[in-house]
Scaffold this active site. Structure first.
Site, short mmCIF file in Angstrom:
data_model
loop_
_atom_site.label_atom_id
_atom_site.label_comp_id
_atom_site.label_asym_id
_atom_site.label_seq_id
_atom_site.Cartn_x
_atom_site.Cartn_y
_atom_site.Cartn_z
N LYS A 266 1.68 0.49 -7.85
CA LYS A 266 1.52 -0.67 -6.07
C LYS A 266 0.56 -0.10 -5.01
CE LYS A 266 4.28 -3.54 -4.12
NZ LYS A 266 5.47 -3.79 -3.12
N THR A 267 0.84 1.72 -5.24
CA THR A 267 -0.40 1.99 -4.70
C THR A 267 -1.74 2.17 -4.91
OG1 THR A 267 0.58 4.06 -5.23
CG2 THR A 267 1.35 3.33 -3.38
N ARG B 156 -2.46 9.32 -16.36
CA ARG B 156 -1.59 8.44 -15.39
C ARG B 156 -1.09 7.85 -14.81
NH1 ARG B 156 3.83 8.02 -19.07
NH2 ARG B 156 3.17 10.88 -19.43
N THR C 189 -3.14 6.35 1.59
CA THR C 189 -3.31 6.24 -0.12
C THR C 189 -1.79 6.34 -0.94
OG1 THR C 189 -4.10 8.16 -0.58
CG2 THR C 189 -5.62 6.98 -0.76
N GLY D 217 -10.28 7.40 5.43
CA GLY D 217 -11.46 8.20 5.96
C GLY D 217 -12.35 8.29 5.66
N GLN E 221 -5.12 0.98 -4.18
CA GLN E 221 -6.57 1.44 -4.17
C GLN E 221 -7.83 1.00 -4.44
OE1 GLN E 221 -7.09 4.43 -2.66
NE2 GLN E 221 -7.61 6.01 -3.76
N GLU F 115 -11.96 7.32 -6.06
CA GLU F 115 -13.71 7.03 -5.86
C GLU F 115 -14.18 5.96 -7.52
OE1 GLU F 115 -13.07 10.83 -4.46
OE2 GLU F 115 -15.08 9.86 -3.86
N ILE G 85 -4.36 10.17 3.15
CA ILE G 85 -5.21 9.29 4.08
C ILE G 85 -4.83 7.77 4.03
CG2 ILE G 85 -7.07 11.23 3.86
CD1 ILE G 85 -8.59 9.15 1.59
MO1 MOS Z 1 -14.33 11.24 -1.17
S1 MOS Z 1 -15.93 11.24 -0.30
O1 MOS Z 1 -13.99 12.71 -1.81
O2 MOS Z 1 -12.81 11.34 0.85
#
Ligand code: MOS
Length: 749
Positions: free
Chosen positions: A640-641, A635, A471, A242, A645, A712, A469
């Site tokens: 891996k994920t 932490r 992740t 998303g 990311q 982010e 989503i």
């Molecule tokens: Mo993020 S821009 O809060 O999915």
């Protein structure tokens, strides 16, 4: 002022090896075999298909809208428009909608592609044909989609942050940078397009959505549709990403629900890739005037950021470009202002690192330019202006290791081999450019409730009204339950993505993991407590004469503390002795805002990205060849994920640096590149060699496990590091993204 809290390993509990393990996503097999159901994958008897009619102007009014031909076409069951939609409402209570204005509220057109009617038919093709047959005439006015944001603002510039005297500081300083940086409108473009499948049963809605926040979606749709929350269920089991575009509901959701209620039939609507460019938000264009100054020794004297971003005609959406500016570096004189400029575009919405990401492009680019003017290494310049105090709030950071990110990154990248002169580094016929930029993103934690069951069949069950989503949220839930019980992850069922579960966070702002983890831990501990209470009571139980305090769970067994797990009893046997189906527990996380411990600290994540570009001057070819990303994100629960990311963020950053921009046609406001052929995103061939490292230092303020989000942070420094590297290779400073080959034709080398 309080000290930075202790982060030493001794002060935090020891966790099992599953914490920090490189575990594959537990939902991976469902996705790779195609059995995971996304919003548009639901099918129901008597289901019909909805296709929106989109405005072909960006500014004006509908003069006439004639649906008579469309209504007579084969299979058509309904055509909704302003004249027959009936009441839809605005959100006045809790919850955030993407567009304040309900769909079809009036006949005014604010942006190209705006939904003006909805054709519903027995088949998708019939609905498409009917949508195309709706006749619309407009009173059209010239739209304003200008990329120059210098003109009139919605309101006078607003001061976001201020300290000292920037004017005096700038005037007196030895070395200065005074430049404007721009970032374009960008479209999120997740793989899975937005979709709603709505089922109305005469009393209750079930809405299958692609939503980053099922609880918020519930609150909003309850208000927009005028239906009590109890009569709506939002389902979002799997989401094809998303990037922020699915945080808040878009108009197609209310339209599909309305059609379903009107027809008493299930209705499906898929937003097309083309509509994705106009109707479901975008990162707004920004224009940022930066003024920085420093002493000749390289200490920052003043820092100014005066930014503007475009917003729509109907909403005031501020892109928070000044998010990191007031605290990333130590500087006595600072001023950050913001202003909005209206354009005939759809309403902007958060896109991965909203505000901070375009903001850091400007700040970190200006820092690079200042370092060059100072004749200082850009890593050294940043180290020289590092701070452990948030100078805006005048509070220490709960855990800040920006310095270590710079040092570890420089080491991994081989930064010491860099020669600073433009075009001085070669690899055969190619010129190499090396650049660096810092990253920061707020560390938040919301409120959340989790339920856990330890079941008599030897499995565990954990649920929460949040969603994954893509992740790895499902996997993180299983890991925490497994850590505390010793039950293997294969035996842990994780249930998310349904608004009828206990309240959980949106998958947004890099806060979901930090929010859910303490609640999962507390709920699991509570379930273990329930199990222990059963064990000491159950007739014939080996623990009949024990006190609850003397028992613990380890390796999936209940055992006496200090006796080792092997001597214990499998937890399912305890349940059987108690004739119980399960032992349940509930746990809560409180928001950081209401945490009295947190008040004395500033909480953020940090990172640094190092970039190498290869410039082939003979054929004007630029490629990002190598990126090292070092992240201080608390932490890490799943290496891996998390690494995945960060790698994804690097690829997205290559897109931001070199390719992505939504281009609006000045004649009609149409996003001319509204498809995957013309809106260029990086492919595998564009992807650099990637190295990701985490400092993996728990943030003691974030609660059990010391987790901060990392959604982010990995993107924030990539684009400015690319333009810094491009300058190093070519001598061309690109201050307007994306970098285009045309920009580089003026290269001096
Ligand atoms: Mo993020 S821009 O809060 O999915």
């Amino acid at each position: 002022m309080p000290e930075q809290p202790s982060e030493s390993a001794n002060s935090t509990p020891q966790y099992s090896k599953i914490i920090g393990a490189s575990l594959s996503r537990i939902d991976g097999p469902l996705k790779t075999t195609g059995s995971a159901q996304y919003a548009a994958d639901y099918h129901f008897p008597r289901m019909v298909y909805a296709v929106p009619v989109c405005a072909t102007i960006a500014n004006g009014k509908i003069r006439s809208l004639d649906t008579s031909a469309a209504e007579k076409m084969p299979g058509v069951v309904l055509v909704l428009h302003h004249g027959n939609i009936g009441p839809l409402y605005r959100v006045s209570g809790r919850g955030r909608n993407s567009e304040d204005r309900p769909p079809f509220e009036d006949e005014v057109i604010y942006y190209w592609g705006q939904y003006i009617a909805l054709a519903v038919a027995e088949t998708f093709q019939q609905a498409q044909a009917a949508a195309a047959a709706v006749q619309v005439a407009y009173d059209e006015q010239k739209p304003n989609v200008s990329t120059d944001l210098s003109g009139d603002t919605v309101a006078p510039p607003h001061t976001e942050s201020k300290r000292g005297d920037v004017e005096a500081g700038f005037n007196s300083a030895a070395v200065k940078v005074d430049e404007t940086y721009s970032t374009p409108a960008e479209t999120h473009n997740p793989m899975e397009m937005h979709a709603t499948t709505a089922v109305w049963d005469g009393n209750k809605f079930t809405l299958y959505e692609s939503s980053q926040g099922v609880m918020n979606h519930l609150s909003v749709m309850s208000q927009v549709l005028g239906v009590p929350k109890e009569n709506i269920e939002i389902v979002s089991k799997f989401i094809g990403s998303g990037f922020g575009g699915k945080l808040f509901p878009w108009p197609h959701s209310a339209l599909t629900a309305t059609a379903s209620r009107r027809l008493n039939r299930p209705v499906k609507l898929m937003v097309s890739r083309k509509m994705m460019f106009s109707n479901v938000g975008h990162r707004p264009r920004t224009q940022q005037h930066m003024r920085l100054s420093a002493t000749k020794e390289g200490k920052l004297v003043s820092l100014e950021q005066h930014y503007r971003n475009h917003t729509s005609l109907t909403d005031n959406i501020r892109e928070n470009c000044g998010e990191a500016t007031p605290f990333l570096y130590s500087v006595p004189n600072l001023h950050v202002t913001s202003a909005l400029v209206r354009r005939n575009v759809g309403t902007p919405t958060p896109m991965r690192g909203p505000g901070a990401v375009p903001g850091l492009f400007a700040l970190e680019s200006a820092m690079d330019e200042l370092a060059i003017k100072l004749n200082m290494d850009p890593v050294q310049f940043r180290l020289a202006n590092d701070t452990l105090i948030d100078e805006e709030k005048n509070k220490p950071f709960s855990s800040r290791h920006y310095k270590e990110c710079l040092e570890v990154g420089a080491e991994k990248f081989g930064w010491s081999k860099r020669t600073p002169a433009v075009g001085s580094m070669r690899k055969g016929d190619l010129i190499l450019g090396w650049g660096v930029a810092g990253a920061s993103w707020g560390a938040g934690r919301g409120a959340c409730e989790v339920s856990v069951m330890l079941k008599a069949d030897g499995s565990a069950y954990v649920s929460c009204g949040t969603q994954d989503i893509g992740t790895g949220t499902y996997t993180v839930f299983a890991q925490i339950v497994s850590d505390r019980t010793g039950i293997p992850v294969e035996k842990i069922e994780v249930v998310l993505g349904n608004s009828s579960l206990t309240p959980g966070p949106t998958s947004g702002g890099s806060t979901a993991t930090a929010t859910v983890v303490p609640a999962i831990a507390a709920a699991t501990d509570d379930a273990i407590k329930t199990l222990i209470a059963m064990a000491v009571k159950a007739p014939g139980s080996p623990f009949e004469h024990q006190t609850p305090d003397s028992l613990m769970m380890s390796g999936g067994r209940l055992c006496v503390k200090g006796h080792g797990a092997e001597s214990g009893t499998p937890f399912q046997d305890v349940l059987k002795m108690s004739k119980a189906a399960y032992a349940s527990g509930d746990g809560k996380t409180g928001g950081l805002g209401s945490d009295t411990k947190a008040r004395d600290y500033s909480t953020h994540s940090f990172g640094v990205q190092f970039v190498e570009v290869e410039w082939d001057p003979g054929i004007a070819k630029l490629r990002v060849s190598r990126v090292v990303s070092v992240v201080d994100g608390g932490r890490i629960i799943n290496m891996k994920t998390a690494t995945n990311q960060m790698a994804g963020a690097i690829v997205m950053g290559v897109g931001m640096g070199l390719f992505e921009q939504t281009i609006y046609d000045p004649r009609n406001g149409h996003a001319v590149n509204d498809n995957f052929a013309d809106y260029v995103v990086p492919t595998s061939a564009d992807s650099p060699e990637i190295e990701v490292a985490f400092l993996n230092i728990p943030d003691p303020l974030m609660g059990e496990y010391g987790v901060r989000g990392i959604g982010e942070i990995g993107l924030a420094g990539v684009a400015p590091a690319i333009t810094a590297a491009v300058y190093h290779a070519t001598g061309v400073r690109v201050r307007e993204l994306p970098v285009r080959v045309e920009d580089l034709l003026m290269a001096k080398v």
